[in-house]
Motif scaffolding. Structure first.
Motif, PDB file in Angstrom:
ATOM      1  N   GLU A 179       4.899  13.265  -8.490  1.00  0.00           N
ATOM      2  CA  GLU A 179       5.279  13.528  -6.928  1.00  0.00           C
ATOM      3  C   GLU A 179       3.789  14.171  -6.174  1.00  0.00           C
ATOM      4  O   GLU A 179       3.702  15.050  -5.748  1.00  0.00           O
ATOM      5  N   TRP A 180       2.778  13.111  -6.353  1.00  0.00           N
ATOM      6  CA  TRP A 180       1.707  13.347  -5.329  1.00  0.00           C
ATOM      7  C   TRP A 180       0.876  14.800  -5.651  1.00  0.00           C
ATOM      8  O   TRP A 180       0.906  15.354  -7.069  1.00  0.00           O
ATOM      9  N   ASP A 181       0.919  15.590  -4.733  1.00  0.00           N
ATOM     10  CA  ASP A 181       0.144  16.836  -4.785  1.00  0.00           C
ATOM     11  C   ASP A 181       1.136  17.877  -5.675  1.00  0.00           C
ATOM     12  O   ASP A 181       0.533  19.087  -5.881  1.00  0.00           O
ATOM     13  N   LEU A 190      14.718   2.008   2.608  1.00  0.00           N
ATOM     14  CA  LEU A 190      14.003   1.767   1.391  1.00  0.00           C
ATOM     15  C   LEU A 190      13.723   2.885   0.514  1.00  0.00           C
ATOM     16  O   LEU A 190      13.163   2.863  -0.503  1.00  0.00           O
ATOM     17  N   GLU A 191      14.004   4.231   0.937  1.00  0.00           N
ATOM     18  CA  GLU A 191      13.794   5.350   0.200  1.00  0.00           C
ATOM     19  C   GLU A 191      15.114   6.433   0.938  1.00  0.00           C
ATOM     20  O   GLU A 191      15.064   6.446   1.850  1.00  0.00           O
ATOM     21  N   ASN A 192      15.566   7.008  -0.086  1.00  0.00           N
ATOM     22  CA  ASN A 192      16.615   8.046  -0.061  1.00  0.00           C
ATOM     23  C   ASN A 192      16.591   8.719  -1.444  1.00  0.00           C
ATOM     24  O   ASN A 192      17.046   8.034  -2.200  1.00  0.00           O
ATOM     25  N   TRP A 216       0.807  -1.284   0.126  1.00  0.00           N
ATOM     26  CA  TRP A 216       0.023  -0.008   0.232  1.00  0.00           C
ATOM     27  C   TRP A 216       0.896   1.217   0.051  1.00  0.00           C
ATOM     28  O   TRP A 216       1.562   1.540   0.768  1.00  0.00           O
ATOM     29  N   HIS A 217       0.919   1.982  -1.041  1.00  0.00           N
ATOM     30  CA  HIS A 217       1.792   3.207  -1.296  1.00  0.00           C
ATOM     31  C   HIS A 217       0.584   4.416  -1.566  1.00  0.00           C
ATOM     32  O   HIS A 217       0.417   4.783  -2.752  1.00  0.00           O
ATOM     33  N   TYR A 218      -0.145   4.647  -0.474  1.00  0.00           N
ATOM     34  CA  TYR A 218      -1.118   5.845  -0.388  1.00  0.00           C
ATOM     35  C   TYR A 218      -2.276   5.840  -0.908  1.00  0.00           C
ATOM     36  O   TYR A 218      -3.462   6.418  -0.518  1.00  0.00           O
ATOM     37  N   THR A 219      -2.596   5.003  -1.968  1.00  0.00           N
ATOM     38  CA  THR A 219      -4.098   5.149  -2.929  1.00  0.00           C
ATOM     39  C   THR A 219      -4.821   4.059  -2.447  1.00  0.00           C
ATOM     40  O   THR A 219      -4.733   2.688  -2.002  1.00  0.00           O
ATOM     41  N   GLY A 241      13.519  22.465  -2.544  1.00  0.00           N
ATOM     42  CA  GLY A 241      13.789  23.337  -1.331  1.00  0.00           C
ATOM     43  C   GLY A 241      14.224  22.579  -0.177  1.00  0.00           C
ATOM     44  O   GLY A 241      14.162  23.044   1.008  1.00  0.00           O
ATOM     45  N   TRP A 242      14.284  21.205  -0.069  1.00  0.00           N
ATOM     46  CA  TRP A 242      14.431  20.352   1.010  1.00  0.00           C
ATOM     47  C   TRP A 242      15.992  20.683   1.320  1.00  0.00           C
ATOM     48  O   TRP A 242      16.931  20.577   0.222  1.00  0.00           O
ATOM     49  N   GLU A 243      16.284  20.632   2.470  1.00  0.00           N
ATOM     50  CA  GLU A 243      17.831  20.722   3.041  1.00  0.00           C
ATOM     51  C   GLU A 243      18.325  19.443   2.710  1.00  0.00           C
ATOM     52  O   GLU A 243      17.730  18.264   2.982  1.00  0.00           O
ATOM     53  N   ASN A 296       3.209   2.202   3.467  1.00  0.00           N
ATOM     54  CA  ASN A 296       4.137   3.073   3.143  1.00  0.00           C
ATOM     55  C   ASN A 296       3.801   4.599   4.042  1.00  0.00           C
ATOM     56  O   ASN A 296       2.736   5.008   4.030  1.00  0.00           O
ATOM     57  N   GLU A 297       4.938   4.734   4.768  1.00  0.00           N
ATOM     58  CA  GLU A 297       4.976   6.060   5.597  1.00  0.00           C
ATOM     59  C   GLU A 297       3.529   6.513   6.180  1.00  0.00           C
ATOM     60  O   GLU A 297       2.946   7.600   5.754  1.00  0.00           O
ATOM     61  N   PRO A 298       3.154   5.808   7.167  1.00  0.00           N
ATOM     62  CA  PRO A 298       1.844   6.218   7.673  1.00  0.00           C
ATOM     63  C   PRO A 298       2.038   7.638   8.278  1.00  0.00           C
ATOM     64  O   PRO A 298       1.090   8.467   8.474  1.00  0.00           O
ATOM     65  N   ASN A 308       8.799   3.367   7.245  1.00  0.00           N
ATOM     66  CA  ASN A 308       8.529   4.587   8.015  1.00  0.00           C
ATOM     67  C   ASN A 308       9.632   5.654   7.457  1.00  0.00           C
ATOM     68  O   ASN A 308      10.738   5.715   7.382  1.00  0.00           O
ATOM     69  N   HIS A 309       8.798   6.946   7.590  1.00  0.00           N
ATOM     70  CA  HIS A 309       9.580   8.138   7.114  1.00  0.00           C
ATOM     71  C   HIS A 309       9.957   8.593   8.282  1.00  0.00           C
ATOM     72  O   HIS A 309       9.157   9.299   9.279  1.00  0.00           O
ATOM     73  N   ILE A 310      11.316   8.355   8.670  1.00  0.00           N
ATOM     74  CA  ILE A 310      12.034   8.666   9.807  1.00  0.00           C
ATOM     75  C   ILE A 310      12.397   9.837   9.745  1.00  0.00           C
ATOM     76  O   ILE A 310      13.533  10.061   8.827  1.00  0.00           O
ATOM     77  N   HIS A 365      17.515   3.560  -3.764  1.00  0.00           N
ATOM     78  CA  HIS A 365      17.374   4.868  -3.963  1.00  0.00           C
ATOM     79  C   HIS A 365      15.942   5.179  -4.473  1.00  0.00           C
ATOM     80  O   HIS A 365      15.290   4.576  -5.104  1.00  0.00           O
ATOM     81  N   TRP A 366      15.399   6.404  -4.042  1.00  0.00           N
ATOM     82  CA  TRP A 366      14.317   6.883  -4.716  1.00  0.00           C
ATOM     83  C   TRP A 366      14.430   8.032  -5.530  1.00  0.00           C
ATOM     84  O   TRP A 366      15.139   8.916  -5.087  1.00  0.00           O
ATOM     85  N   SER A 367      14.414   7.727  -6.811  1.00  0.00           N
ATOM     86  CA  SER A 367      13.361   6.581  -7.372  1.00  0.00           C
ATOM     87  C   SER A 367      14.395   6.241  -8.567  1.00  0.00           C
ATOM     88  O   SER A 367      15.198   6.953  -9.215  1.00  0.00           O
TER      89      SER A 367
HETATM   90  C1  BGC Z   1       7.330   8.942  -0.620  1.00  0.00           C
HETATM   91  C2  BGC Z   1       7.439   9.016  -2.175  1.00  0.00           C
HETATM   92  C3  BGC Z   1       7.626  10.318  -2.566  1.00  0.00           C
HETATM   93  C4  BGC Z   1       8.855  10.603  -1.914  1.00  0.00           C
HETATM   94  C5  BGC Z   1       9.561  11.849  -2.481  1.00  0.00           C
HETATM   95  C6  BGC Z   1       8.200   9.431   0.094  1.00  0.00           C
HETATM   96  O1  BGC Z   1       7.791  10.078   1.139  1.00  0.00           O
HETATM   97  O2  BGC Z   1       7.110   7.425  -0.218  1.00  0.00           O
HETATM   98  O3  BGC Z   1       6.006   8.477  -2.688  1.00  0.00           O
HETATM   99  O4  BGC Z   1       7.537  10.366  -3.818  1.00  0.00           O
HETATM  100  O5  BGC Z   1       8.838  10.455  -0.651  1.00  0.00           O
HETATM  101  O6  BGC Z   1       8.574  12.998  -2.072  1.00  0.00           O
END
Ligand code: BGC
Length: 421
Positions: free
Chosen positions: A380-382, A334-336, A139-142, A308-310, A184-186, A240-242, A372-374
Motif C-alpha cells: 500500500e504505497w507509502d 474500478l476500485e472500491n 499506468w498505476h503510479y510508477t 482510519g478511513w470512514e 490511475n487516479e491523476p 478517477n478517484h472521485i 473490488h480493491w483488491s
Molecule cells: C489506488 C490503489 C490503492 C488503493 C487503496 C487507490 O487509490 O489506486 O493503488 O492501493 O487506493 O489506498
C-alpha cells in the motif's frame, strides 16, 4: 431500504471483478518507487509513531519495521499469476483488472522489451481462459527510472512518451484486450506527490501541481488518439478517484462553496481537460470528505477501516447520480474496498456499497461493473504492507494465499449476479 431480507439482482452481463496493480503485487520492479522506498524506509518506520493512532500501532506493529516499506518481492504475483487467477476464477469473477509496469516494458528510453510484452500477453490470456474480461491499466503510479531522472511527469514530452508506450502496448496486446485504462487516479498523484509531497517526487508546489494536471491529461488525450487509431473497438477511460465532498454545515454557504471548489479541482476538472476523450467513466470510491470552511473536518463516524478511513457507502450512490447528471458515458466502478485485516467488516462493506449501486442502477444510472480493491493483500504505497485490502490474505513470509471468508460471500454475489440482503 432497511427491513426484511431481500434479494437484489443486477443487470444481465454485469461485470464482477477484482483489481490489482503491477507494483503493488508483482515484486521485483525497478522504478522510481522502488528507489524511493529504499531511501525512505527508515524514516517512514520511525514516523509511524506520530502518524498512527494507538489502536493502529498496537494492531500493526509491522509499521515500525523498515522492511514494511520496501515493496521487494511483494506477492510475487509476477511468477504466481496463474495461481492468483485460479483463485479469482474460483470466486466466480467474470472480469479482472491488472496494470502493466512501464519500467518493465521500456526499461531504457525508446527500447522496448519483447519478453515483457510476452509476459503480459500470457497474463491477459490466462485471464481470458478463466472466463474473465481483462481491464488493463497502462499506468498505476510508477515511472521507469530513465523518465523519473528527467523530471518524470513534468518533462515537457511526458504526453508523447506515455502515448508512445501506450501505442506499443495496444499494438501488441490489442487483439486480446478491449478495455484500456490510461492513467490511475491523476488526482491522487497531484495531491500526494505534488501538493502534500508525501510520495515521490515529494514536491509541494501548487504551480507544479497545475502543470501535472495538464501533462497527465495531455498524456491521456494523446494516448486515447493513438489507441483509437489502432482500432475503434478499443474502449478507453482513465481511473478517477472521485471523492464524495459534503458540506459540514448543511446551511452554510461557505461550506458549500468549498465543496464546489474541491469537487471541481478534485473530481470534475479531469473530464474537462480530457475533452471528453473517454468511452467510459472509471469511478474509484473509498470515502467521504466533509468540508467545513476552510478545511476538511475530522471524521466523526465510528465506522472505520484499519486505515482510519470512514465507511460511508451512500457516498457512492450520490456520486453515481452526479456523474449521471454530468455525463452520458457508461460507468465501471474500478476500485472500491477497505483495509480490514481481521475481515470483520468486508462482507458488510461490499454489500452496503452494492445496495447503493443497485439503487442508482434502478434509477437509470448506467453502471456496468464493480471491481473490488483488491484481490490480494498488497503493497500500500507509502504505508507499505500493513494495511490489508485483499479478498485474499497474504502471508508475506511464505507467500501462502488464504481466501478470506468475505471473499466467499463476494463469490456468491458474483455467481448469482445478485445480493441477498
Ligand atoms: C489506488 C490503489 C490503492 C488503493 C487503496 C487507490 O487509490 O489506486 O493503488 O492501493 O487506493 O489506498
Amino acid at each position: 431500504m432497511e427491513g426484511k431480507e431481500r434479494k437484489i439482482e443486477f443487470p444481465k452481463g454485469f461485470l464482477w471483478g477484482a483489481a490489482t496493480s503491477a507494483h503493488q503485487v508483482e515484486g521485483g520492479n525497478v522504478n522510481d518507487w522502488s528507489e524511493w522506498e529504499k531511501k525512505n524506509a527508515e524514516h517512514l518506520a520511525s514516523e509511524a509513531k506520530n502518524k498512527w493512532q494507538e489502536w493502529q500501532q498496537e494492531k500493526f506493529p509491522e509499521m515500525f519495521d523498515p522492511q514494511n516499506y520496501v515493496s521487494g518481492r511483494a506477492c510475487d504475483h509476477y511468477n504466481r499469476y496463474e495461481e492468483d487467477l485460479d483463485i479469482a476464477k474460483s470466486l466466480g469473477l467474470n472480469a479482472f483488472r491488472i496494470s502493466i509496469e512501464w519500467s518493465r516494458i521500456e526499461p531504457e528510453e525508446g527500447k522496448f522489451d519483447e519478453r515483457e510484452i510476452e509476459h503480459y500477453r500470457k497474463v491477459i490470456q490466462a485471464i481470458r481462459e478463466r472466463g474473465m474480461e481483462p481491464f488493463v491499466c497502462l499506468w498505476h503510479y510508477t515511472l521507469p527510472l530513465w523518465l523519473a531522472e528527467k523530471k518524470g511527469i513534468l518533462n515537457k514530452r511526458f504526453p508523447e512518451y506515455f502515448a508512445r508506450y501506450s501505442r506499443y502496448i495496444v499494438k501488441n496486446l490489442g487483439d486480446i484486450c478491449k478495455f484500456w485504462v490510461t492513467l490511475n487516479e491523476p488526482s491522487v498523484v497531484i495531491s500526494h506527490s505534488y501538493i502534500e509531497g508525501i510520495r515521490p517526487p515529494e514536491k509541494k508546489n501548487l504551480w507544479l501541481a497545475w502543470r501535472v494536471y495538464k501533462k497527465m491529461m495531455g498524456a491521456h488525450n494523446l494516448s486515447y488518439r493513438y489507441i483509437k487509431e489502432i482500432s475503434e473497438k478499443n474502449q478507453i477511460g482513465f481511473a478517477n478517484h472521485i471523492k464524495y465532498f459534503e458540506p459540514y454545515g448543511r446551511n452554510s454557504t461557505l461550506d458549500s462553496l468549498v465543496v464546489r471548489v474541491a469537487g471541481y479541482f478534485g473530481n470534475w476538472i479531469f473530464y474537462g481537460l480530457s475533452k471528453n476523450k473517454n468511452d467510459f467513466i472509471a469511478l474509484q470510491y473509498y470515502f467521504r470528505f466533509r468540508l467545513k470552511f476552510p478545511r476538511r473536518m475530522i471524521n466523526e463516524n465510528k465506522e472505520l477501516t484499519d486505515l482510519g478511513w470512514e465507511v460511508f457507502p451512500k457516498g457512492i450512490y450520490y456520486l453515481l447520480k452526479e456523474i449521471n447528471k454530468r455525463y452520458s458515458f457508461p460507468i465501471y466502478i474500478l476500485e472500491n474496498g477497505l483495509a480490514d485485516a481481521k475481515d470483520k467488516k468486508r462482507e458488510k462493506f461490499i454489500k452496503d456499497h452494492l445496495r447503493w449501486i443497485h439503487k442508482a442502477i434502478q434509477e437509470g444510472v448506467d453502471v456496468r461493473g464493480y471491481f473490488h480493491w483488491s484481490l490480494l493483500d498488497n503493497f500500500e504505497w507509502d504505508k507499505g504492507f500493513w494495511p490489508r485490502f485483499g479478498l485474499v490474505e497474504m502471508d508475506y513470509k511464505t507467500l501462502e494465499r488464504k481466501i478470506r471468508p468475505s471473499a466467499w460471500e463476494y463469490a456468491k454475489i458474483c455467481k448469482e449476479n445478485a445480493v441477498n440482503l
